[in-house]
Design an enzyme around this catalytic site. Structure first.
Site, PDB file in Angstrom:
ATOM      1  N   THR A  16      38.397  44.395  28.250  1.00  0.00           N
ATOM      2  CA  THR A  16      38.011  45.811  28.235  1.00  0.00           C
ATOM      3  C   THR A  16      38.775  46.614  29.290  1.00  0.00           C
ATOM      4  O   THR A  16      39.142  47.772  29.042  1.00  0.00           O
ATOM      5  CB  THR A  16      36.496  45.984  28.434  1.00  0.00           C
ATOM      6  OG1 THR A  16      36.098  45.410  29.696  1.00  0.00           O
ATOM      7  CG2 THR A  16      35.720  45.327  27.297  1.00  0.00           C
ATOM      8  N   ARG A  98      41.041  18.814  50.302  1.00  0.00           N
ATOM      9  CA  ARG A  98      40.706  19.650  49.145  1.00  0.00           C
ATOM     10  C   ARG A  98      41.813  20.656  48.852  1.00  0.00           C
ATOM     11  O   ARG A  98      42.153  20.906  47.702  1.00  0.00           O
ATOM     12  CB  ARG A  98      39.377  20.361  49.386  1.00  0.00           C
ATOM     13  CG  ARG A  98      38.171  19.441  49.274  1.00  0.00           C
ATOM     14  CD  ARG A  98      36.862  20.170  49.509  1.00  0.00           C
ATOM     15  NE  ARG A  98      36.655  20.466  50.923  1.00  0.00           N
ATOM     16  CZ  ARG A  98      36.292  21.640  51.410  1.00  0.00           C
ATOM     17  NH1 ARG A  98      36.105  22.664  50.589  1.00  0.00           N
ATOM     18  NH2 ARG A  98      36.109  21.820  52.699  1.00  0.00           N
ATOM     19  N   MET A 131      40.422  34.816  35.128  1.00  0.00           N
ATOM     20  CA  MET A 131      39.471  34.054  35.932  1.00  0.00           C
ATOM     21  C   MET A 131      40.116  32.845  36.613  1.00  0.00           C
ATOM     22  O   MET A 131      39.630  31.716  36.526  1.00  0.00           O
ATOM     23  CB  MET A 131      38.291  33.611  35.059  1.00  0.00           C
ATOM     24  CG  MET A 131      37.571  34.748  34.347  1.00  0.00           C
ATOM     25  SD  MET A 131      37.010  36.048  35.477  1.00  0.00           S
ATOM     26  CE  MET A 131      35.696  35.186  36.326  1.00  0.00           C
ATOM     27  N   ARG A 132      41.229  33.096  37.257  1.00  0.00           N
ATOM     28  CA  ARG A 132      41.911  32.062  38.038  1.00  0.00           C
ATOM     29  C   ARG A 132      42.272  32.630  39.401  1.00  0.00           C
ATOM     30  O   ARG A 132      42.650  33.806  39.501  1.00  0.00           O
ATOM     31  CB  ARG A 132      43.187  31.598  37.338  1.00  0.00           C
ATOM     32  CG  ARG A 132      42.996  31.105  35.917  1.00  0.00           C
ATOM     33  CD  ARG A 132      42.331  29.740  35.859  1.00  0.00           C
ATOM     34  NE  ARG A 132      42.164  29.307  34.480  1.00  0.00           N
ATOM     35  CZ  ARG A 132      41.620  28.131  34.134  1.00  0.00           C
ATOM     36  NH1 ARG A 132      41.238  27.277  35.076  1.00  0.00           N
ATOM     37  NH2 ARG A 132      41.475  27.809  32.868  1.00  0.00           N
ATOM     38  N   HIS A 155      37.540  43.936  41.011  1.00  0.00           N
ATOM     39  CA  HIS A 155      36.384  43.108  41.341  1.00  0.00           C
ATOM     40  C   HIS A 155      35.102  43.905  41.146  1.00  0.00           C
ATOM     41  O   HIS A 155      35.023  45.068  41.553  1.00  0.00           O
ATOM     42  CB  HIS A 155      36.477  42.623  42.795  1.00  0.00           C
ATOM     43  CG  HIS A 155      35.356  41.720  43.178  1.00  0.00           C
ATOM     44  ND1 HIS A 155      35.264  40.426  42.708  1.00  0.00           N
ATOM     45  CD2 HIS A 155      34.260  41.924  43.955  1.00  0.00           C
ATOM     46  CE1 HIS A 155      34.158  39.868  43.195  1.00  0.00           C
ATOM     47  NE2 HIS A 155      33.540  40.756  43.937  1.00  0.00           N
TER      48      HIS A 155
END
Length: 251
Positions: A16, A98, A131-132, A155
């Site tokens: 959108t 990590r 969405m990365r 955001h």
């Protein structure tokens, strides 16, 4: 009139915000045009939007690469130590391990994404529901040789409050009386880059989470094209404010 800004866009879903940007370009509200639309998921509605407007598109799926990165070429020019030293995502016990795994694997995917995007000429990359989270590997390659950052994101909260995946949900759960949305440049953290623009809405008594999402989205569709327009008009610059880098907007 100055040459039109060429916009590349990345999406993960319905698009959108992408549609709002396309509409602003076609209406001449901003001095810009779409160069491409890329998605990390096939078959999403945002790709249909691109096709409807004759915009080139591609799909570069992250999923298979994240599952089996060894099946894909190594990321060219990857300096993993440099990337890890720049990222602002991992802290505390085990952070280094990590970060090593996260950045090494995602750089493989990002190299494939860059390969697709390099087929097009673009001046700015807008993340419109993509969405990365990018690593410094791809950020540095896109920004190299430019005075301004070249990656924008929108955001669904008034940053620096409520970074992460559910800005509207977090705003509602916290009991805020005001919510909003933010367009910012992408840096090495999560939703932590210099803020370009913001819009706010009032949260009224009785508003549900769905209500504030509706209010927020309507503002997003106005804010994102406005911020891209500022970029296209050469009205943005970076400045230091204490230890922070901020965006200044000229008249």
């Amino acid at each position: 009139m100055a040459e039109k800004l060429k916009i590349g866009a990345l999406i993960s879903g319905g698009g959108t915000n992408l549609q709002a940007i396309i509409d602003a370009c076609e209406a001449g509200e901003i001095n810009a045009e779409m160069a491409f639309v890329g998605s990390d998921h096939p078959g999403v509605k945002g790709l249909d939007r691109a096709a409807k407007h004759g915009i080139p598109s591609f799909v570069m799926e992250y999923g298979p690469i994240l599952k089996n990165p060894e099946d894909y070429p190594a990321a060219p020019g990857l300096d993993l130590d440099d990337v890890i030293s720049k990222q602002h995502l991992f802290y505390g016990e085990g952070a280094l391990e990590r970060a090593e795994l996260y950045c090494a694997v995602r750089a493989v995917a990002e190299a494939q994404l860059l390969k697709e995007m390099d087929k097009f000429e673009y001046d700015v990359l807008v993340l419109a529901g993509f969405m990365r989270i990018f690593t410094p590997y791809i950020i540095d390659k896109i920004n190299k040789g430019h005075d301004l950052p070249r990656i924008m994101n929108i955001h669904p909260a008034l940053l620096p409050a409520f970074p992460g995946v559910d800005g509207y949900g977090d705003t509602f759960a916290y009991g805020c009386k005001v919510g909003g949305c933010t367009v910012h440049f992408v840096d090495y953290g999560e939703d932590s880059g210099p803020i370009i623009g913001q819009k706010a809405y009032t949260i009224d008594p009785g508003d549900t989470e769905a209500d504030i999402r509706k209010k927020g989205l309507e503002l997003e569709w106005r804010l994102y094209p406005e911020c891209i327009g500022l970029y296209a008009d050469g009205r943005l610059s970076l400045a230091k404010r204490g230890r922070r880098t901020v965006v200044e907007v000229s008249r």
